[in-house]
Scaffold this active site. Structure first.
Site, mmCIF file in Angstrom:
data_model
loop_
_atom_site.group_PDB
_atom_site.id
_atom_site.type_symbol
_atom_site.label_atom_id
_atom_site.label_comp_id
_atom_site.label_asym_id
_atom_site.label_seq_id
_atom_site.Cartn_x
_atom_site.Cartn_y
_atom_site.Cartn_z
ATOM 1 N N ASP A 70 0.855 -1.190 0.000
ATOM 2 C CA ASP A 70 0.000 0.000 0.000
ATOM 3 C C ASP A 70 0.886 1.233 0.000
ATOM 4 O O ASP A 70 2.092 1.159 0.276
ATOM 5 C CB ASP A 70 -0.876 0.030 1.258
ATOM 6 C CG ASP A 70 -1.925 -1.077 1.268
ATOM 7 O OD1 ASP A 70 -2.351 -1.473 0.175
ATOM 8 O OD2 ASP A 70 -2.301 -1.523 2.360
ATOM 9 N N ASP A 118 -4.606 -3.254 5.102
ATOM 10 C CA ASP A 118 -5.053 -2.683 6.375
ATOM 11 C C ASP A 118 -6.569 -2.752 6.551
ATOM 12 O O ASP A 118 -7.073 -2.712 7.655
ATOM 13 C CB ASP A 118 -4.569 -1.236 6.542
ATOM 14 C CG ASP A 118 -4.910 -0.367 5.336
ATOM 15 O OD1 ASP A 118 -5.846 -0.716 4.580
ATOM 16 O OD2 ASP A 118 -4.243 0.663 5.136
ATOM 17 N N ASP A 137 -9.224 -6.211 2.486
ATOM 18 C CA ASP A 137 -7.913 -6.725 2.077
ATOM 19 C C ASP A 137 -7.712 -8.173 2.526
ATOM 20 O O ASP A 137 -6.743 -8.813 2.131
ATOM 21 C CB ASP A 137 -6.784 -5.871 2.680
ATOM 22 C CG ASP A 137 -6.640 -4.528 1.984
ATOM 23 O OD1 ASP A 137 -6.902 -4.472 0.771
ATOM 24 O OD2 ASP A 137 -6.282 -3.550 2.647
#
Length: 1030
Positions: A451, A749, A753
């Site tokens: 990310d 997070d 996900d």
């Protein structure tokens, strides 16, 4: 070797039951099954746990579906009566803990209604729903209602590990031999001389047991500490009138808990207020469909997950009174899932154990035959004495001790030791390894899909630019750091309404009276912007009633709220990804503060503004609103909005990230950024981090989604940035990368996900920004959300692998030499130069101390300058076989010369010449292992001393080994069958040992591999990523 290890292959993640059973049944030579399998999951206990879990789920399902219906027909009088105790009354409460637990467990809405609903129930537990409990009340609430902790299996004492170490079958046989030896020895040689041999064996066994138990006990403490860290969950509560964060274990009955998407419900409780709350109860009931919780269905159960929405709940039951607590009680401490390296080394240990057992039997047979022949030739075959029995017993003890040395029990256990050490170090470096295999697998990772927000960037966000009323304003870096916006009163009011109403965060005062913003970094940045404009959060929230909230999620990439207007009607506010929200607009607030139609020209102009912000690496969000005559019954509208502002949020790149990315590229690990941000923002940040390079590809999730499987596979190796991606895109990318042979680590997070984290070879959840759902599906939790920490996990993963290779090389050399020298000597001379006590000492150097020294070495710089460890690579490489063979040949030649020609070479004569020679052989053999242990620090490199003193464990083990060797030779001769040596003999022993260093240098100059790598590492991958890193 590979063919022999066919049965010892398992997947690193989610291995099949068949594979796990297959390798367990293939382990045939085990000295101590209890110890060998202590840290390996017990499949029988696992099946038992699954059955118990299923039973509890069935029970809860009954409560959900049967009791709900049945309660309507049960008369209130038939319900159990709960008498209020004096203790509860004195504490100021008017309801019993068991009554609260029963009401929630049975979903008893009728009982709740009879008590006056959640407001009246709050009074019974003496709490204000707006102010929460007082911190000073926590101890009395824990005393009356219990603590929010679950029953844990008691820690195993040190004596348990001593007892476990004594289960070694070879040690038990040796103890019997020692006792018999003492009895026979005293009978023939008298007291105390007749006790020396047997007592020496017993003392050696005691030393081995104590060192083994201490090592295992320290390991267990490390795992226990790590287990506690895994269970730490932070929850948000209202206490003392303010919102604050506390540990889940500090939660008490009466606490008002704030829940949002991805949270685990921390205790049983009752819904107070909230919006669109959907709960995943599959962990308790096994039901896959989410449950909608509201005022009509108000009960929340501990251990369930928030799938959508947000809410406040009143805690009614904690700890072991909850159904989740009862489920946790059934969990058995059945160990970890085995790692591929542990399984492989169990196989190596089994193969070597079989060879060692054969040598031990042959040695005993040869010694016995030689002894019988000697008696026959001397004419005393018919005369047997107790001394003869003692000799045969000694032969048997030596043979059993050969098995002790030959069965490398320490191989698979060294993996656990190394992983435990690595996990402890990573914990101090802010990485929590949830599964042992993850640390090992990370050493093989070829790709990291990361990310952007909070991982590559600092996550300390501020609104840096804003476009409003056709003007771009930049944050003024002054004493107040405020914006100088000239807005009409109506525009400012609408903007502040949108900021303070459409948020899932709060502005609170801490204990010192300072303003504190609780929530995600993006929300904090926007709320701070609103405060800088002079807005008041609490005033705004009190002015308007919130009718509906649609929380932000990573699929829609927007958040909406509906409020009631004072004059009637309603107003919807929406904020989110600029390109998405802009398409929902029909009007815009112009330079005069008037709402005007959004023409194509204006859309182009605003798009250019958004693009300009994004090119400066700013995250862009649009703030819009829409007035409605009445509140819609379904979802809020997706069109007809008026654009108010575009904000550009600055989130600086973390210091050291660029260097960390370069480290990955030098190590053959491709870094890919997968983000929900605008593609221009993503590219700008990726360039700054060194991820997006010439020849690489940046693609949007929507474009990637539309590709055919063949097209995906063609472009995936080139992808370096994926922007505006959905969680499903991340999952698809990870899945396809694995199909083309990549070992993928992925960060996540959010709740959505979870599939990608589960699919990846290594799932990395963020500790700060990550939801509990993400953490539960991850293998490693990055506690500081920092990309540098991820690189550190990869570094330690490689260190574990290479350290175990070093240990295996060292141990196999000792195995080969000890086996052959005793066997050959037995065949030729009829005696073994290394006694049982000496072999036990060698075994401890090799097994426990050797593992401590070599398996706990910290990573060196060179580890991240090699390519990833190939999964298919042979664990024992040709380079290792070269070193093992070369060192073994040298030691066997030198020790063989000493054994067969030592007396003449050393000019030994007299009655103790044999004892002196055998002591020199023993001493030389031990020093060969000491210097070879130093050699083993580097499998390929010549400089083995580099960084040696950085590892205090290695230095300590070397020192202890040498000191104990001096004590054994000089002072414990009666027990160890040694005699004190002259300084010349000591010098000779050390010289023979040190020559191992020269032999190692010569061996390392002998090429054995055609490829330019060593130690199981593969060549750097070809393709855009490697060329870019070059």
């Amino acid at each position: 070797m590979s063919n022999l290890l066919r049965d010892f292959e398992v997947e690193a993640k989610n291995p099949s039951l068949e594979a796990r059973q297959r390798w367990r049944s293939s382990v045939s030579i085990v000295k101590n099954r209890t110890r060998r399998f202590r840290n390996i999951r017990d499949l029988d206990k696992l099946a038992d746990y699954e059955n118990k879990k299923h039973q509890i789920q069935e029970k809860i399902r009954v409560a959900f579906f049967v009791q709900k219906a049945a309660l309507h027909f049960i008369d209130a009088a038939a319900r159990p009566e709960y008498k209020l105790t004096d203790e509860v009354k004195k504490a100021g409460f008017s309801i019993e803990a068991d009554e609260l637990a029963s009401m929630v467990r049975k979903n008893d809405t009728k009982s709740l209604a009879q008590k006056g609903g959640v407001e009246e129930l709050a009074k019974k537990v003496s709490v204000s729903l707006s102010e929460g409990i007082r911190s000073s009340e926590v101890p009395i609430r824990e005393k009356i209602f219990g603590e929010n902790r679950y029953t844990e299996k008691p820690a195993r004492s040190f004596l348990m590990f001593v007892w476990e170490a004594l289960h070694d079958i070879t040690l038990i046989i040796l103890m019997v031999c020692a006792v018999v030896s003492i009895g026979v020895g005293v009978a023939t040689e008298g007291f105390p001389r007749g006790m020396y041999d047997g007592t020496g064996i017993l003392l050696s066994i005691l030393l081995v047991v104590m060192v083994t138990a201490i090592s295992d006990y320290k390991q267990s403490l490390q795992f226990r500490d790590l287990d506690r860290e895994k269970k730490k969950i932070i929850v948000q509560v209202t206490r003392d009138g303010s919102r604050q964060e506390i540990s889940i274990h500090d939660l008490v009955v009466g606490d008002v808990v704030h829940l949002s998407i991805g949270d685990q419900v921390p205790a049983d409780g009752i819904f107070i207020s909230g919006y669109n709350l959907e709960i995943d109860e599959s962990s308790l009931s096994g039901e896959s469909e989410p449950s909608h919780v509201n005022k009509e269905k108000p009960f929340l159960l501990s251990g369930t997950k928030v799938q959508n929405g947000s809410a406040k709940m009143l805690v009614t039951t904690v700890g072991m009174r909850t159904e989740w607590g009862k489920l946790m009680e059934t969990l058995v401490d059945g160990g970890e899932d085995e790692t591929p390296l542990q399984v492989k080394l169990n196989g190596v240990a089994t193969i070597i154990g079989k060879i060692g057992l054969s040598f031990a039997v042959l040695t005993f047979v040869v010694l016995c035959i030689r002894f019988v022949l000697d008696k026959a030739t001397s004419g005393s075959f018919t005369n047997w004495s107790s001394e003869d029995a003692l000799t045969l017993l000694d032969y048997f003890a030596i043979s059993v001790t050969i098995i002790v040395v030959a069965v490398p029990e320490g191989l698979p256990l060294a993996v656990t030791l190394s992983l435990a050490f690595a996990m402890k170090k990573l914990m101090s470096d802010r990485a929590l390894v949830r599964h042992l295999a993850a640390c090992e697998t990370m050493g093989s990772s070829t790709c990291i899909c990361t990310d952007k927000t909070g991982t590559l960037t600092t996550n300390h966000m501020v609104v840096n630019k804003v476009w409003i009323c056709d003007k771009v304003q930049e944050r003024q870096e002054g004493s107040k750091e405020s914006f100088e916006l000239e807005l009409s009163e109506e525009v400012q009011s609408t903007l502040l309404q949108g900021i303070f109403q459409n948020t899932g965060s709060e502005v609170v005062k801490d204990k010192d009276g300072n303003t504190q913003i609780l929530g995600s970094p993006t929300e904090r940045a926007i709320l701070e912007f609103g405060l800088l404009l002079g807005g008041d959060f609490n005033t705004q929230r009190k002015e308007h009633k919130i009718l509906k909230i649609e929380p932000f999620n990573s699929d829609k990439k927007k958040m909406s709220v509906l409020i009631a207007l004072p004059g009637g009607g309603a107003r919807a506010f929406c904020k989110g990804a600029s390109e998405i929200v802009l398409k929902m607009c029909e009007n815009v607030v112009d330079s005069n503060g008037e709402s005007v139609p959004l023409t194509e020209e204006r859309i182009t102009s605003i798009s250019d503004i958004i693009e300009g912000f994004a090119s400066e690496a700013l995250r862009t969000l649009c703030l819009v609103y829409k007035d409605l005559d009445e509140a819609p019954s379904g979802e809020l509208p997706d069109g007809g909005y008026t654009m108010v502002a575009v904000v550009g949020i600055k989130d600086p790149v973390r210091p050291g990230v660029r260097e960390a990315v370069q480290t990955c590229q030098a190590a053959g690990i491709t870094v890919r950024m997968v983000t929900g941000d605008n593609i221009s923002t993503a590219k700008a940040i990726a360039k700054e981090c060194g991820i997006y390079t010439e020849g690489g590809l940046a693609i949007e999730g929507s474009e990637f989604r539309d590709l055919s499987p063949h097209e995906m596979r063609a472009i995936i190796p080139k992808i370096q940035v994926m922007a505006r991606s959905l969680p499903l895109d991340k999952h698809t990318l990870v899945s396809n990368l694995r199909k083309i042979g990549e070992v993928v680590a992925v960060t996540g997070d959010g709740t959505n996900d979870a599939p990608a984290l589960h699919e990846a070879d290594i799932g990395l959840a963020m500790g700060i920004a990550g939801t509990e759902v993400a953490k539960e599906n991850a293998d490693v939790i990055i506690m500081d959300d920092n990309f540098k920490t991820i690189v550190n996990v990869a570094r330690w993963g490689r260190a574990v692998y290479i350290n175990i290779q070093k240990f295996v090389q060292f141990q196999l050399t000792v195995n080969v030499v000890a086996l052959i020298i005793n066997f050959v000597s037995a065949c030729i001379t009829g005696s073994a130069p290394l006694t049982a006590v000496q072999l036990l000492w060698v075994n401890m150097i090799m097994d426990t101390l050797g593992a401590l020294a070599l398996a706990t070495e910290p990573p060196n710089e060179g580890l991240m300058k090699r390519a990833p460890i190939a999964r298919t690579a042979s664990f024992i490489t040709k380079t290792m076989w070269r070193n093992i063979a070369g060192q073994s040949v040298y030691q066997l030649i030198v020790l063989g010369i000493l054994n067969f020609a030592g007396k003449s070479l050393l000019k030994l004569d007299g009655p103790d010449s044999t004892a002196v020679l055998n002591t020199v052989i023993f001493n030389s053999f031990v020093f060969c292992q000491v210097f070879n242990e130093i050699n083993s620090r580097e499998i390929e490199k010549i400089n083995v001393f580099k960084g040696m003193f950085n590892s205090w464990v290695f230095t300590w083990v070397m020192t202890v080994t040498v000191v104990f060797q001096v004590i054994i030779v000089e002072f414990l001769g009666a027990f160890a069958s040694t005699v004190p040596l002259s300084w010349q003999h000591w010098l000779l022993s050390i010289l023979i040992g040190s020559l191992n260093m020269i032999v190692a240098v010569i061996l390392k100059c002998v090429p054995v591999e055609s490829r330019h790598h060593h130690d199981g590492y593969d060549l750097l991958p070809s393709g855009p990523s490697s060329s870019n890193s070059a």
